[in-house]
Design an enzyme around this catalytic site. Structure first.
Site, short mmCIF file in Angstrom:
data_model
loop_
_atom_site.label_atom_id
_atom_site.label_comp_id
_atom_site.label_asym_id
_atom_site.label_seq_id
_atom_site.Cartn_x
_atom_site.Cartn_y
_atom_site.Cartn_z
N GLY A 84 4.97 7.05 9.97
CA GLY A 84 4.99 6.71 8.54
C GLY A 84 3.77 5.89 8.15
O GLY A 84 3.82 5.03 7.28
N LEU A 144 3.55 2.70 2.20
CA LEU A 144 3.26 1.34 1.71
C LEU A 144 2.96 0.37 2.84
O LEU A 144 1.90 -0.28 2.87
CB LEU A 144 4.46 0.86 0.88
N VAL A 145 3.88 0.24 3.80
CA VAL A 145 3.70 -0.74 4.89
C VAL A 145 2.68 -0.23 5.90
O VAL A 145 1.85 -1.00 6.41
CB VAL A 145 5.05 -1.05 5.57
N GLY A 146 2.68 1.08 6.16
CA GLY A 146 1.71 1.65 7.09
C GLY A 146 0.28 1.42 6.65
O GLY A 146 -0.59 1.03 7.46
N TYR A 203 21.62 5.77 3.48
CA TYR A 203 20.38 5.17 4.01
C TYR A 203 20.71 3.89 4.79
O TYR A 203 20.19 3.67 5.88
CB TYR A 203 19.45 4.87 2.84
N LYS A 237 19.99 3.08 8.80
CA LYS A 237 19.11 1.98 9.21
C LYS A 237 19.85 0.99 10.11
O LYS A 237 19.28 0.48 11.09
CB LYS A 237 18.56 1.26 7.98
N PRO A 263 12.38 -6.47 6.25
CA PRO A 263 11.68 -7.06 5.10
C PRO A 263 12.60 -7.03 3.88
O PRO A 263 13.47 -6.16 3.76
CB PRO A 263 10.49 -6.13 4.87
N LYS A 323 5.52 2.35 -15.41
CA LYS A 323 6.11 2.41 -16.75
C LYS A 323 5.33 1.56 -17.75
O LYS A 323 5.10 1.96 -18.90
CB LYS A 323 7.57 1.93 -16.71
N ARG A 351 15.87 -10.85 -6.95
CA ARG A 351 15.30 -10.28 -5.73
C ARG A 351 14.22 -11.20 -5.15
O ARG A 351 13.57 -11.95 -5.87
CB ARG A 351 14.64 -8.90 -6.02
#
Length: 328
Positions: free
Chosen positions: A16, A20-22, A150, A154, A177, A201, A222
């Site tokens: 992956g 984003l993280v990769g 999901y 995980k 994370p 958006k 969050r």
């Protein structure tokens, strides 16, 4: 093969690697001196190794491991989407992610990989719980119904890690994370993560001279963590963290804030002056998921997180400058 643990420089395979993280880990490795002398880092995109579909792809996963012969694996590959896509396709998310994770972990074991660090998500935590949530509470009740597929897939990584240690002595672990954002995220309106979708958006509303329509009330709270902070912590986990039990990667509880506050930061970053409308007919998902980073702080008391307003500005700037290549 295990004798290479200390002797040889690491050969690290990142599944992956184009997400984003990769991309953030690649930046830290290549631009911030994260790669030590002699190490080999390979960042796999999903195009190179389709780790998703059943038995045929177990062979593909094995072929990739044969090609790169990793001593260490950072496992990021996942079928992932935003809240509303998860609500529609829970079974797909469950089955695809169970397959991906089993392919990677079992092949790592078969190939004698020294260490695997997998990426979990804060959505795996029980829906009905006390706050703040810590690492010991992962399996204390069902996850939120909106993305149960999901979440359960995980959670099973943690169970498999325990199994590989108990049965084979493998030191495979995982990080959790909180809400990650940053360059190379998925900025799609429907399927993107909350901040990236809101950035897109806001960008579109400004361009069209229209009001900004925000799904939900804006009141859920969050903890957001910048992707480069996650990447720096991933490298620490890979090199230093020796537990099988997972570790939460998050800003502190005091940094948790309502989504509407993040919307205002995005509007500022993109210089959006129009009207902001909250569509309360849309689901809010979980109202809060406050996570404790006490365990991380015991290990790294001095780690400095990127302030949210700064990370949002950097991400908005990246999105505007890279609109043509961004996932929209």
């Amino acid at each position: 093969m295990d004798s290479q643990t200390k002797a040889e420089p690491m050969r690290v395979l990142v599944t992956g690697g184009s997400g984003l993280v990769g991309k953030a880990i690649e930046h830290v490795v290549k631009q911030e001196g994260g790669c030590l002398e002699g190490e080999q880092w390979t960042f796999l995109s999903s195009k190179e190794a389709n780790l998703v579909c059943s038995a045929r792809d177990l062979q593909q996963t094995r072929a990739v491991f044969e090609k790169y012969r990793p001593t260490h694996v950072i496992h990021l590959a996942a079928k992932v989407g935003g809240l509303y896509l998860h609500m529609k396709e829970n079974l797909h998310f469950l089955r695809d992610n169970l397959r991906i994770n089993d392919n990677v972990l079992q092949t790592s074991h078969e190939r004698g990989v020294t260490k695997v660090v997998s990426c979990l998500s804060s959505c795996i935590f029980p829906d009905k719980t006390t706050y703040p949530i810590d690492e010991s509470m992962i399996h204390n009740g069902p996850p939120h119904d909106s993305n149960f597929g999901y979440s359960h897939a995980k959670r099973m990584i943690d169970i498999q890690n325990r199994g590989y240690f108990a049965q084979h002595g493998r030191r495979y672990t995982a990080v959790i994370p909180t809400n990650v954002y940053g360059p190379y995220d998925n900025f799609n309106f429907e399927n993107g993560h909350v901040l990236s979708a809101l950035m897109h958006k806001t960008y579109a509303a400004k361009k069209e001279g229209a009001p900004l329509q925000v799904w939900g009330s804006g009141t859920p709270r969050r903890q957001f963590i910048y992707s480069l902070d996650v990447a720096r912590l991933f490298l620490w986990v890979l090199r230093e963290y020796d537990e099988i039990d997972p570790i939460i990667l998050s800003v502190g509880e005091e940094e948790e804030l309502p989504i509407k506050d993040a919307v205002e930061m995005i509007a500022d970053a993109l210089d959006f002056k129009g009207q902001i409308v909250f569509d309360t007919s849309k689901s809010d998902g979980q109202m809060k998921k406050t996570a404790s980073n006490a365990k991380l702080r015991r290990y790294l008391p001095d780690f400095t997180f990127t302030p949210l307003s700064e990370g949002i500005k950097k991400t908005c700037d990246w999105f505007v400058n890279n609109y043509d290549i961004a996932r929209t």
